[in-house]
Each structure stands twice: as structure tokens, then as C-alpha cells.
Motif scaffolding. Structure first.
Motif, PDB file in Angstrom:
ATOM      1  N   THR A 162       1.302  -3.185  -3.465  1.00 44.46           N
ATOM      2  CA  THR A 162       2.142  -3.617  -4.573  1.00 44.46           C
ATOM      3  C   THR A 162       1.728  -2.897  -5.847  1.00 44.46           C
ATOM      4  O   THR A 162       0.565  -2.532  -6.007  1.00 44.46           O
ATOM      5  CB  THR A 162       2.064  -5.147  -4.777  1.00 44.46           C
ATOM      6  N   LEU A 171      -7.690  -0.476  -5.553  1.00 51.51           N
ATOM      7  CA  LEU A 171      -6.775  -0.084  -6.618  1.00 51.51           C
ATOM      8  C   LEU A 171      -6.635   1.423  -6.524  1.00 51.51           C
ATOM      9  O   LEU A 171      -7.620   2.158  -6.578  1.00 51.51           O
ATOM     10  CB  LEU A 171      -7.306  -0.480  -7.990  1.00 51.51           C
ATOM     11  N   VAL A 175      -3.730  -5.260  -1.115  1.00 52.81           N
ATOM     12  CA  VAL A 175      -4.183  -6.643  -1.127  1.00 52.81           C
ATOM     13  C   VAL A 175      -4.248  -7.200   0.285  1.00 52.81           C
ATOM     14  O   VAL A 175      -3.513  -6.779   1.178  1.00 52.81           O
ATOM     15  CB  VAL A 175      -3.270  -7.534  -2.005  1.00 52.81           C
ATOM     16  N   GLN A 200       0.789  -7.083 -10.381  1.00 46.18           N
ATOM     17  CA  GLN A 200      -0.430  -7.881 -10.268  1.00 46.18           C
ATOM     18  C   GLN A 200      -0.325  -8.764  -9.024  1.00 46.18           C
ATOM     19  O   GLN A 200       0.681  -9.443  -8.833  1.00 46.18           O
ATOM     20  CB  GLN A 200      -0.600  -8.742 -11.521  1.00 46.18           C
ATOM     21  N   PRO A 201      -1.332  -8.756  -8.152  1.00 40.95           N
ATOM     22  CA  PRO A 201      -1.278  -9.554  -6.927  1.00 40.95           C
ATOM     23  C   PRO A 201      -1.174 -11.052  -7.206  1.00 40.95           C
ATOM     24  O   PRO A 201      -1.549 -11.530  -8.269  1.00 40.95           O
ATOM     25  CB  PRO A 201      -2.597  -9.224  -6.230  1.00 40.95           C
ATOM     26  N   GLU A 220      -3.888 -13.844  -3.047  1.00 42.85           N
ATOM     27  CA  GLU A 220      -4.155 -12.543  -2.446  1.00 42.85           C
ATOM     28  C   GLU A 220      -5.419 -11.934  -3.048  1.00 42.85           C
ATOM     29  O   GLU A 220      -5.658 -12.047  -4.234  1.00 42.85           O
ATOM     30  CB  GLU A 220      -2.969 -11.598  -2.660  1.00 42.85           C
ATOM     31  N   ARG A 221      -6.184 -11.289  -2.205  1.00 42.72           N
ATOM     32  CA  ARG A 221      -7.439 -10.656  -2.638  1.00 42.72           C
ATOM     33  C   ARG A 221      -7.224  -9.149  -2.746  1.00 42.72           C
ATOM     34  O   ARG A 221      -6.730  -8.514  -1.809  1.00 42.72           O
ATOM     35  CB  ARG A 221      -8.517 -10.966  -1.596  1.00 42.72           C
ATOM     36  N   ILE A 222      -7.604  -8.568  -3.894  1.00 47.06           N
ATOM     37  CA  ILE A 222      -7.481  -7.122  -4.092  1.00 47.06           C
ATOM     38  C   ILE A 222      -8.585  -6.412  -3.306  1.00 47.06           C
ATOM     39  O   ILE A 222      -9.753  -6.714  -3.454  1.00 47.06           O
ATOM     40  CB  ILE A 222      -7.599  -6.756  -5.583  1.00 47.06           C
ATOM     41  N   TYR A 256      -3.627   1.830   2.814  1.00 45.52           N
ATOM     42  CA  TYR A 256      -4.171   2.693   1.763  1.00 45.52           C
ATOM     43  C   TYR A 256      -3.396   4.012   1.687  1.00 45.52           C
ATOM     44  O   TYR A 256      -3.049   4.484   0.608  1.00 45.52           O
ATOM     45  CB  TYR A 256      -5.654   2.951   2.015  1.00 45.52           C
ATOM     46  N   GLN A 272      -1.264   1.342  -7.737  1.00 51.11           N
ATOM     47  CA  GLN A 272      -0.932   0.535  -6.570  1.00 51.11           C
ATOM     48  C   GLN A 272      -2.149  -0.295  -6.173  1.00 51.11           C
ATOM     49  O   GLN A 272      -3.281   0.181  -6.253  1.00 51.11           O
ATOM     50  CB  GLN A 272      -0.520   1.424  -5.396  1.00 51.11           C
ATOM     51  N   PHE A 273      -1.895  -1.516  -5.750  1.00 50.04           N
ATOM     52  CA  PHE A 273      -2.947  -2.398  -5.240  1.00 50.04           C
ATOM     53  C   PHE A 273      -2.785  -2.546  -3.739  1.00 50.04           C
ATOM     54  O   PHE A 273      -1.668  -2.693  -3.249  1.00 50.04           O
ATOM     55  CB  PHE A 273      -2.823  -3.803  -5.844  1.00 50.04           C
TER      56      PHE A 273
END
Length: 68
Positions: free
Chosen positions: A53, A66, A41, A56-57, A61-63, A24, A38-39
Motif C-alpha cells: 500500500t 518501507l 504490511v 498509511q497502514p 497491520e504491521r509494517i 516486496y 510503498q509499505f
């Protein structure tokens, strides 16, 4: 070595770097620098459990966060 035992084999520094909190923090830095969302994941990979990233993941992959 099984996935379950991999986290114990990692060095203390690598264990610190692979935390959600560190991911984070890196995401916030990348957001400030790039200006892009930025994500954070979850990858399912014990050696790199979290990834940052701006794209888009992937479907597997689980977000988790955000950073906008």
C-alpha cells in the motif's frame, strides 16, 4: 477449513504469489511506476498474508518494509 490448513490448500502458484519476497518485488515495481513510497504490511490473513500500500497502514497491520 482452519487458517492453519489454508496454506496447504493453496495452489503452488498462489503460495508463491503470497510470499514476502513477491510482495516486496511488487512494491519496488509500484514505487518505480508511481514515485510514491510503498509499505509492505503483514495483514494476519492467511489467504493474503502480505499487502502493498502507498497509504498509511491500518492499525491492525504491521509494517514489514518501507520502499522509499
Amino acid at each position: 477449513m482452519t487458517d492453519r490448513h489454508l496454506s496447504f490448500a493453496l495452489s503452488p502458484r498462489l503460495r508463491h504469489l503470497s510470499t514476502f519476497e513477491n510482495a516486496y518485488r511488487v512494491g519496488v515495481q509500484r514505487r518505480r511506476t508511481s514515485g510514491r513510497n510503498q509499505f509492505v504490511v503483514c495483514t494476519g490473513d492467511p489467504a493474503q498474508p502480505f499487502r502493498i500500500t502507498s497509504r498509511q497502514p491500518q492499525p491492525d497491520e504491521r509494517i514489514l518494509a518501507l520502499i522509499a
